[in-house]
Design a protein around this motif. Structure first.
Motif, PDB file in Angstrom:
ATOM      1  N   SER A 151       0.827  -1.214   0.000  1.00 29.46           N
ATOM      2  CA  SER A 151       0.000   0.000   0.000  1.00 29.46           C
ATOM      3  C   SER A 151       0.857   1.259   0.000  1.00 29.46           C
ATOM      4  O   SER A 151       0.543   2.230  -0.695  1.00 29.46           O
ATOM      5  CB  SER A 151      -0.935   0.014   1.213  1.00 29.46           C
ATOM      6  N   ASP A 209      -5.215   0.884   4.417  1.00 25.61           N
ATOM      7  CA  ASP A 209      -4.891   1.354   3.072  1.00 25.61           C
ATOM      8  C   ASP A 209      -5.492   2.729   2.829  1.00 25.61           C
ATOM      9  O   ASP A 209      -4.859   3.613   2.284  1.00 25.61           O
ATOM     10  CB  ASP A 209      -5.449   0.388   2.015  1.00 25.61           C
ATOM     11  N   GLU A 216      -4.095  -3.664  -6.107  1.00 29.28           N
ATOM     12  CA  GLU A 216      -3.275  -4.185  -5.013  1.00 29.28           C
ATOM     13  C   GLU A 216      -4.005  -5.343  -4.356  1.00 29.28           C
ATOM     14  O   GLU A 216      -5.172  -5.226  -3.998  1.00 29.28           O
ATOM     15  CB  GLU A 216      -3.021  -3.099  -3.954  1.00 29.28           C
ATOM     16  N   VAL A 261      -3.771  -8.351  -1.254  1.00 27.59           N
ATOM     17  CA  VAL A 261      -3.094  -8.698  -0.011  1.00 27.59           C
ATOM     18  C   VAL A 261      -2.873 -10.202   0.029  1.00 27.59           C
ATOM     19  O   VAL A 261      -3.793 -10.962  -0.238  1.00 27.59           O
ATOM     20  CB  VAL A 261      -3.961  -8.298   1.197  1.00 27.59           C
TER      21      VAL A 261
END
Ligand SMILES: Nc1nc2c(ncn2[C@@H]2O[C@H](COP(=O)(O)OP(=O)(O)OP(=O)(O)O)[C@@H](O)[C@H]2O)c(=O)[nH]1
Ligand SMILES: [Mg+2]
Length: 319
Positions: free
Chosen positions: A64, A100, A149, A151
């Motif tokens: 992030s 984030d 993005e 995780v």
């Protein structure tokens, strides 16, 4: 009210720059079902101009913070950026996504940046399916850069980040972190490696790990060789070099026709997925649960085997 928002009107509005329509369309995509499909269908012909960059790596690797730095790098070129932050495997997304948001809040007043989080809603396959559609809606909204993005380093993340044109895999200094990433299948999908937290010891070890694995992967001589960039996302160190590496990869893909091929491969895989899913749902719609139960009892009592049962199910949809 049968339908709260008309998908076609939403897509028209969002492609004209209406951010509220964009948010609503993305919510429909996230929910799945018929409305999601309609949004995706209307968005498809309006897309095709955005370039997608995927960022993945282990939890806490600094994805992030890096994304936030890459947004700034793109903004220096005055390009608009949309960011999709997804967490395909963790049921505990709230905290991470909130983190984030906080990290990226520098950009909230910038109209050229649009940040959206997507959570799992409990089913894994759903997000893997929804994330590419969400990107396409963002594409239809006209953002030239789309960042995604994810995780974690599981199969679902590999799949989600696989929709990206350029894929950044983030590891941290020290031995072994990149080996973990390799086990998760991230080595194969990486176009650019980042050793983030290069302010810590072990950058050379991580680099040596990555080099060794790249040697073993035996790439053809004309293939792209993923560069390894060391960064300190906290201070922006190395981020320009990372942004340049992404640009070089993009140029490579565009000049070798690799971009078109990569996108077509992806579309082929997605169409297959959609077909498989609709065959599955049609099959089980053609069969009542009592019929299925009866069949399963026959299998359980070993009167028929599993394949015969599956054939029976298939016959019910063909007949
Ligand atoms: N020392 C150091 N810390 C960093 C660096 N980059 C990020 N961090 C810190 O590492 C922690 C995790 O950073 P994030 O950017 O949230 O990492 P992430 O990979 O997005 O984390 P998840 O989304 O939770 O998986 C934060 O406390 C950051 O401040 C760096 O280059 N050096
Ligand atoms: Mg994160």
């Amino acid at each position: 009210m049968a339908r709260q928002y008309d998908p076609r009107a939403l897509v028209e509005a969002l492609s004209g720059g209406d951010r509220r329509a964009l948010a609503r369309a993305l919510s429909l995509v996230e929910q799945g079902g018929g409305a999601a499909r309609e949004v995706a269908s209307w968005a498809w012909p309006r897309g095709g101009t955005g370039y997608t960059v995927g960022i993945t790596g282990a939890p806490g690797a600094g994805k992030s913070t890096l994304t936030h730095r890459l947004i700034a790098a793109a903004r220096r070129e005055a390009a608009e950026v949309a960011v999709l932050a997804v967490d395909p495997s963790s049921p505990f997304t709230g905290g991470a996504i909130l983190g984030d948001r906080v990290r990226m809040q520098d950009h909230v007043l910038d109209a050229g940046v649009y940040i959206r989080s997507m959570a799992t809603r409990g089913h894994l396959g759903g997000l893997a399916l929804a994330a590419p559609q969400a990107l396409r809606v963002l594409d239809a909204a006209g953002f030239p850069w789309l960042f995604i993005e994810t995780v974690g380093v599981g199969q679902a993340e590999v799949e989600v980040v696989g929709v990206a044109d350029s894929r950044i895999v983030v590891v941290n200094p020290g031995w072994g972190d990149s080996v973990q990433a390799n086990k998760a299948g991230l080595l194969e999908i990486a176009d650019v490696f980042v050793i983030n937290k290069a302010d810590r010891d072990g950058v050379d070890e991580a680099r040596a790990d990555l080099h060794a694995m790249l040697e073993l992967s035996d790439l053809p001589s004309d293939a792209w060789r993923p560069p390894i960039v060391a960064t300190v996302a906290e201070t922006d160190e190395g981020v320009e070099a990372l942004w340049a590496a992404v640009g070089e990869h993009r140029t490579f893909l565009e000049e070798t026709n690799g971009l078109g091929l990569r996108r077509r491969d992806r579309l082929r895989a997605e169409v297959r997925q959609i077909v498989a899913r609709s065959i599955e749902s049609r099959t089980f719609e053609a069969l009542t649960s009592e019929e299925l139960d009866r069949l399963i009892v026959e299998v359980a009592e070993r009167r028929i085997d599993l394949y015969a049962a599956a054939d029976e199910v298939m016959r019910s949809v063909e007949g």
